[in-house]
Design a protein around this motif. Structure first.
Motif, PDB file in Angstrom:
ATOM      1  N   VAL A 299       0.794  -1.315   0.016  1.00 32.54           N
ATOM      2  CA  VAL A 299      -0.096  -0.188   0.021  1.00 32.54           C
ATOM      3  C   VAL A 299       1.049   1.279  -0.032  1.00 32.54           C
ATOM      4  CG1 VAL A 299      -1.662   1.158   1.358  1.00 32.54           C
ATOM      5  CG2 VAL A 299      -1.826  -1.044   1.099  1.00 32.54           C
ATOM      6  N   ALA A 300       1.926   1.248   0.801  1.00 31.43           N
ATOM      7  CA  ALA A 300       2.914   2.274   0.768  1.00 31.43           C
ATOM      8  C   ALA A 300       3.599   2.560  -0.423  1.00 31.43           C
ATOM      9  CB  ALA A 300       4.111   2.193   1.791  1.00 31.43           C
ATOM     10  N   ASP A 301       3.847   1.567  -1.278  1.00 32.34           N
ATOM     11  CA  ASP A 301       4.504   1.552  -2.590  1.00 32.34           C
ATOM     12  C   ASP A 301       3.457   2.038  -3.602  1.00 32.34           C
ATOM     13  OD1 ASP A 301       6.610   0.796  -4.637  1.00 32.34           O
ATOM     14  OD2 ASP A 301       5.283  -0.378  -5.456  1.00 32.34           O
ATOM     15  N   MET A 302       2.153   1.581  -3.466  1.00 31.59           N
ATOM     16  CA  MET A 302       1.157   2.148  -4.242  1.00 31.59           C
ATOM     17  C   MET A 302       0.982   3.833  -4.130  1.00 31.59           C
ATOM     18  SD  MET A 302      -1.758  -0.576  -3.650  1.00 31.59           S
ATOM     19  CE  MET A 302      -3.430   0.211  -4.435  1.00 31.59           C
ATOM     20  N   ALA A 303       1.089   4.255  -2.872  1.00 29.02           N
ATOM     21  CA  ALA A 303       0.733   5.516  -2.890  1.00 29.02           C
ATOM     22  C   ALA A 303       2.197   6.419  -2.981  1.00 29.02           C
ATOM     23  CB  ALA A 303       0.556   6.002  -1.299  1.00 29.02           C
ATOM     24  N   LEU A 304       3.008   5.980  -3.011  1.00 27.62           N
ATOM     25  CA  LEU A 304       4.397   6.513  -3.477  1.00 27.62           C
ATOM     26  C   LEU A 304       4.581   6.748  -5.044  1.00 27.62           C
ATOM     27  CD1 LEU A 304       7.284   7.552  -3.059  1.00 27.62           C
ATOM     28  CD2 LEU A 304       7.989   5.031  -3.128  1.00 27.62           C
ATOM     29  N   ARG A 305       4.024   5.569  -5.646  1.00 28.37           N
ATOM     30  CA  ARG A 305       3.994   5.647  -7.012  1.00 28.37           C
ATOM     31  C   ARG A 305       3.029   6.699  -7.606  1.00 28.37           C
ATOM     32  NH1 ARG A 305       5.697   0.521  -9.980  1.00 28.37           N
ATOM     33  NH2 ARG A 305       6.856  -0.547  -8.611  1.00 28.37           N
ATOM     34  N   VAL A 306       2.051   6.750  -6.923  1.00 33.76           N
ATOM     35  CA  VAL A 306       0.815   7.752  -7.537  1.00 33.76           C
ATOM     36  C   VAL A 306       1.242   9.205  -7.293  1.00 33.76           C
ATOM     37  CG1 VAL A 306      -1.602   8.642  -6.716  1.00 33.76           C
ATOM     38  CG2 VAL A 306      -1.241   5.983  -6.956  1.00 33.76           C
ATOM     39  N   GLU A 307       2.007   9.436  -6.083  1.00 41.62           N
ATOM     40  CA  GLU A 307       2.082  10.963  -5.700  1.00 41.62           C
ATOM     41  C   GLU A 307       3.395  11.199  -6.566  1.00 41.62           C
ATOM     42  OE1 GLU A 307       1.483  14.509  -3.950  1.00 41.62           O
ATOM     43  OE2 GLU A 307       0.353  12.652  -3.974  1.00 41.62           O
ATOM     44  N   SER A 308       4.127  10.335  -6.877  1.00 40.98           N
ATOM     45  CA  SER A 308       5.159  10.605  -7.953  1.00 40.98           C
ATOM     46  C   SER A 308       5.025  10.901  -9.285  1.00 40.98           C
ATOM     47  CB  SER A 308       6.480   9.709  -7.779  1.00 40.98           C
ATOM     48  OG  SER A 308       7.004   9.403  -6.633  1.00 40.98           O
ATOM     49  N   ALA A 309       3.934  10.133  -9.711  1.00 38.74           N
ATOM     50  CA  ALA A 309       3.203  10.524 -11.023  1.00 38.74           C
ATOM     51  C   ALA A 309       2.747  11.617 -11.061  1.00 38.74           C
ATOM     52  CB  ALA A 309       2.605   9.069 -11.461  1.00 38.74           C
ATOM     53  N   ARG A 310       1.789  12.069 -10.010  1.00 41.87           N
ATOM     54  CA  ARG A 310       1.131  13.291  -9.727  1.00 41.87           C
ATOM     55  C   ARG A 310       2.008  14.410 -10.187  1.00 41.87           C
ATOM     56  NH1 ARG A 310      -2.067  11.914  -5.577  1.00 41.87           N
ATOM     57  NH2 ARG A 310      -3.924  11.619  -6.789  1.00 41.87           N
ATOM     58  N   LEU A 311       3.031  14.533  -9.400  1.00 44.37           N
ATOM     59  CA  LEU A 311       3.965  15.650  -9.373  1.00 44.37           C
ATOM     60  C   LEU A 311       4.612  15.700 -10.803  1.00 44.37           C
ATOM     61  CD1 LEU A 311       5.925  15.413  -6.183  1.00 44.37           C
ATOM     62  CD2 LEU A 311       4.228  16.758  -6.561  1.00 44.37           C
ATOM     63  N   MET A 312       4.578  14.582 -11.590  1.00 45.51           N
ATOM     64  CA  MET A 312       5.279  15.010 -13.140  1.00 45.51           C
ATOM     65  C   MET A 312       4.111  15.399 -13.922  1.00 45.51           C
ATOM     66  SD  MET A 312       7.551  12.369 -15.153  1.00 45.51           S
ATOM     67  CE  MET A 312       8.948  12.999 -14.440  1.00 45.51           C
ATOM     68  N   VAL A 313       3.075  14.798 -13.718  1.00 47.06           N
ATOM     69  CA  VAL A 313       1.790  15.280 -14.457  1.00 47.06           C
ATOM     70  C   VAL A 313       1.622  16.790 -14.326  1.00 47.06           C
ATOM     71  CG1 VAL A 313      -0.703  15.316 -14.793  1.00 47.06           C
ATOM     72  CG2 VAL A 313       0.727  13.046 -14.760  1.00 47.06           C
ATOM     73  N   TYR A 314       1.515  17.217 -12.992  1.00 47.18           N
ATOM     74  CA  TYR A 314       1.427  18.736 -12.640  1.00 47.18           C
ATOM     75  C   TYR A 314       2.558  19.548 -13.227  1.00 47.18           C
ATOM     76  CZ  TYR A 314      -2.420  17.338  -9.377  1.00 47.18           C
ATOM     77  OH  TYR A 314      -3.543  16.931  -8.749  1.00 47.18           O
ATOM     78  N   ALA A 315       3.677  19.082 -13.195  1.00 41.39           N
ATOM     79  CA  ALA A 315       4.884  19.641 -13.565  1.00 41.39           C
ATOM     80  C   ALA A 315       4.926  19.909 -15.270  1.00 41.39           C
ATOM     81  CB  ALA A 315       6.123  19.074 -13.514  1.00 41.39           C
ATOM     82  N   ALA A 316       4.414  18.927 -16.052  1.00 43.30           N
ATOM     83  CA  ALA A 316       4.206  18.694 -17.484  1.00 43.30           C
ATOM     84  C   ALA A 316       3.267  19.908 -17.879  1.00 43.30           C
ATOM     85  CB  ALA A 316       3.860  17.496 -17.866  1.00 43.30           C
ATOM     86  N   ALA A 317       2.118  19.825 -17.330  1.00 50.57           N
ATOM     87  CA  ALA A 317       0.741  20.695 -17.431  1.00 50.57           C
ATOM     88  C   ALA A 317       1.419  22.072 -17.245  1.00 50.57           C
ATOM     89  CB  ALA A 317      -0.388  20.250 -16.745  1.00 50.57           C
ATOM     90  N   SER A 318       1.967  22.504 -16.147  1.00 47.77           N
ATOM     91  CA  SER A 318       2.533  23.718 -15.919  1.00 47.77           C
ATOM     92  C   SER A 318       3.518  24.260 -16.841  1.00 47.77           C
ATOM     93  CB  SER A 318       3.101  23.765 -14.431  1.00 47.77           C
ATOM     94  OG  SER A 318       2.224  23.503 -13.358  1.00 47.77           O
ATOM     95  N   ALA A 319       4.277  23.279 -17.402  1.00 46.11           N
ATOM     96  CA  ALA A 319       5.238  23.743 -18.458  1.00 46.11           C
ATOM     97  C   ALA A 319       4.626  24.142 -19.756  1.00 46.11           C
ATOM     98  CB  ALA A 319       6.155  22.747 -18.530  1.00 46.11           C
ATOM     99  N   TYR A 320       3.291  23.541 -20.044  1.00 45.49           N
ATOM    100  CA  TYR A 320       2.530  23.995 -21.024  1.00 45.49           C
ATOM    101  C   TYR A 320       2.134  25.300 -21.033  1.00 45.49           C
ATOM    102  CZ  TYR A 320      -0.638  23.530 -24.775  1.00 45.49           C
ATOM    103  OH  TYR A 320      -1.531  23.589 -26.284  1.00 45.49           O
ATOM    104  N   ASP A 321       1.467  25.528 -19.712  1.00 50.17           N
ATOM    105  CA  ASP A 321       0.947  26.667 -19.496  1.00 50.17           C
ATOM    106  C   ASP A 321       1.904  28.102 -19.336  1.00 50.17           C
ATOM    107  OD1 ASP A 321      -1.612  25.465 -19.156  1.00 50.17           O
ATOM    108  OD2 ASP A 321      -1.480  25.253 -17.134  1.00 50.17           O
TER     109      ASP A 321
END
Length: 398
Positions: A299-321
């Motif tokens: 469960v900890a690994d699942m949460a770690l992966r989700v949060e890491s991916a979320r940060l990269m998605v937000y970073a890519a979207a912010s770069a586009y904006d």
């Protein structure tokens, strides 16, 4: 670039979206027929003002919308995203007449849009399109003599609109064959010109010679093929410039690829939430599953992966904006990491739930079917790796 922590206003909007999805969208999604456009659901997205936000928001807000809706209703999320994908080229590249005709209908949920890029022989290799746009001549009007009291004709009249006939096939097109119009990419240049010889057209569904066939797919939303048999188009139907279609396609995908990652994140978060609840109450081996170290670590690994991916998605979207450098690479990284992460998280959630998760109608059974496709569409994971490597070498070149 920001630190990608959402402010209170953004968090409140995400919570509001999840609430709207539970109260208004999920009940309509459940009434939909698999493999068909759910027009009441699309109309409700319009009534709630969510389709309007597709054209007034940036990439980060698009990601937040898709992630929030996906946590509650993947059908509602997909209906929203497909409207954006099919209509964004009209919003960004369309003429005033095209925008006036179609965008109000899309915003209101009365017109269904579709993005028609993929072909039987041109999926991941989007520049290898075979759908042909063959130029045709428009015969001048003849036999109309001038009367003496009429104004003289312009000695330099504007050229008549160029026209083409579309011939070929598109496949794996979401919302086909039920959409009201299609953003279609066709080859107008000579064979072998690849990206430079592609033009984007806005093609209404009622054009003569355009037919479609539904495909029986795992996805609950419609996917089909389109056949073009001498479908007429003119310069009035061009999106952008003749020969500039590949740019239209890639700029659209650069915007939507991070938000595909956001869709995957919404599914992964829903799977994680379900797993936390299940392992906290499920008794096994003398206590709740969460007390077993092997379960807790997963469960900890699942949460770690989700949060890491979320940060990269937000970073890519912010770069586009922000118009930052490296948007194609960032968008590819975001989609790749988030979709692969979601696949792993949903699969782990199924494993921790056991057989009950595979029963028809269970949340995880639904997510298990839905989570697979995002690793393929809008550029398969292998294509994203190729894009990342190409951009890295380009950036490293002296």
């Amino acid at each position: 670039m920001g630190n990608f922590s959402l402010d209170p206003g953004q968090l409140a909007r995400c919570a509001e979206l999840r609430d709207l999805a539970r109260r208004h969208l999920a009940p309509l999604a459940e009434k939909g027929e698999p493999g068909r456009v759910n027009r009441p659901l699309v109309a409700e997205l319009g009534r709630l003002g969510l389709l309007e936000r597709l054209f007034t928001s940036g990439a980060l807000d698009l990601c937040l919308m898709r992630e929030s809706l996906a946590q509650v209703s993947t059908e509602a999320e997909t209906a929203l995203a497909l409207q954006g994908l099919g209509a964004h080229p009209v919003h960004a590249y369309g003429t005033r007449a095209q925008r006036t005709r179609w965008l109000p209908e899309v915003r209101a949920g009365r017109a269904v849009a579709a993005f028609a890029l993929t072909e039987p022989g041109a999926g991941s290799d989007a520049a290898a399109l075979a759908l042909r746009a063959t130029a045709t001549d428009i015969a001048p009007l003849e036999g109309r003599g001038e009367l003496r009291d009429q104004p003289r004709r312009d000695p330099h009249p504007p050229p008549p609109p160029q026209s083409w006939l579309l011939n070929g096939e598109k496949t794996w097109i979401s919302n086909a064959p039920e959409a009201d119009f299609y953003t279609v990419f066709a080859r107008t240049g000579a064979p072998g010109t690849r990206a430079g010889g592609v033009t984007a057209f806005l093609v209404p569904a009622d054009r003569p010679g355009l037919t479609g066939t539904p495909l029986d797919m795992l996805s609950p939303h419609p996917i089909g093929t389109l056949a073009f048999d001498d479908v007429p188009v003119t310069t009035d139907d061009v999106l952008g410039e003749p020969g500039g279609g590949f740019r239209v396609a890639m700029n659209t995908l650069n915007l939507f690829r991070p938000s595909v990652g956001a869709f995957a994140l919404g599914m992964a978060q829903a799977a994680l939430d379900a797993t936390l609840a299940h392992t906290a109450r499920r008794e096994a081996f003398g206590g709740p599953l969460k007390d077993l170290q092997t379960v807790a670590h997963q469960v900890a690994d699942m949460a770690l992966r989700v949060e890491s991916a979320r940060l990269m998605v937000y970073a890519a979207a912010s770069a586009y904006d922000e118009g930052a450098d490296g948007v194609p690479r960032r968008a590819a990284m975001a989609k790749l990491l988030a979709t692969e992460t979601a696949q792993h998280v949903v699969d782990t959630a199924v494993q921790l739930h056991g057989a009950r998760a595979l029963r028809r109608g269970h949340l995880l059974e639904h997510l298990y079917r839905e989570v697979r496709a995002p690793r393929i569409y809008e550029g398969a994971s292998e294509v994203q790796r190729a894009v990342i490597a190409r951009e890295l070498y380009k950036e490293a070149a002296p």
